[in-house]
Design an enzyme around this catalytic site. Sequence first.
Site, PDB file in Angstrom:
ATOM      1  N   GLY A 207       0.771  -1.109  -0.043  1.00  0.00           N
ATOM      2  CA  GLY A 207      -0.083   0.127  -0.176  1.00  0.00           C
ATOM      3  C   GLY A 207       0.756   1.316   0.069  1.00  0.00           C
ATOM      4  CG  ASN A 208       0.001   4.817  -1.597  1.00  0.00           C
ATOM      5  OD1 ASN A 208      -0.740   5.628  -1.025  1.00  0.00           O
ATOM      6  ND2 ASN A 208      -0.474   4.042  -2.577  1.00  0.00           N
ATOM      7  CG  HIS A 209       2.881   6.530   3.884  1.00  0.00           C
ATOM      8  ND1 HIS A 209       2.304   5.815   5.070  1.00  0.00           N
ATOM      9  CD2 HIS A 209       4.082   6.578   3.738  1.00  0.00           C
ATOM     10  CE1 HIS A 209       3.657   5.183   5.504  1.00  0.00           C
ATOM     11  NE2 HIS A 209       4.494   5.555   4.664  1.00  0.00           N
TER      12      HIS A 209
END
Length: 400
Positions: A207-209
């Site tokens: 995933g990412n932020h």
Amino acid sequence: MMFQDKKIVLAITGSIAAYKSILLIRLLVKAGAGVKVVMTPAAKDFVSPLTLSTLSKNPVLSDLFNNDSWSNHVMLGRWADVMVVAPLSCNTLGKMAHGLCDNMLLATYLSATCPVVHAPAMDEDMWHHPSTKLNLQKLESFGNKIIPVEKGELASGLYGDGRMAEPETIVSFIAENFFLKKDLAGKKVLVTAGPTFEPIDPVRFIGNHSSGKMGVAICRELASRGAEVHLILGPSSMHVDDERIHIHKVQTAEQMYQASLKIFPQADIAIMSAAVADYTPVSTQLEKIKKTSDTFTVELTKTKDILKSLGEKKYNGQILVGFALETTNEREYALNKLKNKNADMVVLNSLNDEGAGFGYDTNKITIFEKNGKEISYERKPKQQVAKDIVDRIVNMLYAK
Ligand code: CTP
């Protein structure tokens, strides 16, 4: 300023919620409005005319007759762009519904030529009484607008329906109903926002932020300007409780792609603010992967580029907006994206700018437009950044 040069009559009746009108005046004046207060004699028991005249910078009107002279209520109702009755007590509601006129506030109401909006405040049992309902229906049949009461602690100590809407809610209601530009009425907009999660096995993902904050702020701005908004939202913790925004929840880049493709043909505008994963595992393990080896490799394959695909499918008149989040060669990469993905506009936020990008409540952007325009903005709260972006889109939409 939101209410620059707008004229508002604030009518205050005798209810404990009258203390909130003090804050309401401050918000309206701060937003640029000229405010004149008219109050019932009973309201003076709850809040002092001196406080109200000081904050509104205008004399407070209350009596029909002053030192043997008649106060001109007709001119007050004609002066205003909108009359706000906050709080509206049960007593004044009943009188308004039946056309009674025994004080200055009622006389102003009956002679007002401007739109009227009411923020009722009363105890729960009074609120639910059939006569209250009938009277409110009557006011609505006169064309008046009612701001719904809220649930909460009441003056009686009981908990329930009947609290006057908060001053901030009243201000947004007025802005929304009377003063905001509806320059996107009838337009359908597709927005992607948030991260995507690419599953490795049943418990792990890549995933990412991305928080989705910027995309959601854009959706709110679009909706307030009358657009039909479809938000395709990746796994974000954002709570969107705006009924004007249709939410389509997705997890993966592939799901976001499919959902976008479905809506795009009917959309007038598409804004791709999601941080879509560029790569996804070639295969997802059905069972949880055990830590049996010292090293572990996940083979990844490119996801479909949603922005690029929509750029290829775009037909005349559709506006496509992309985002670029870069750490180096920002300008060059942003301009490349504009061209390679056949976008009409790219919004660049640089990770090098303080207070810009993931998770922050502020953002600092530069907009690159297909026509060669390049506009850099100051660092601002994301909701204001959303307004800047939507302003440019509207400008482009009507320049066509
Ligand atoms: N985007 C998309 N679908 C993808 C990847 C990106 O729609 N699979 C969109 C984003 O929503 C954003 C824009 O493309 O509007 C820029 O994304 P970014 O990942 O920064 O750019 P890339 O084109 O992937 O280029 P690079 O990774 O080389 O920077």
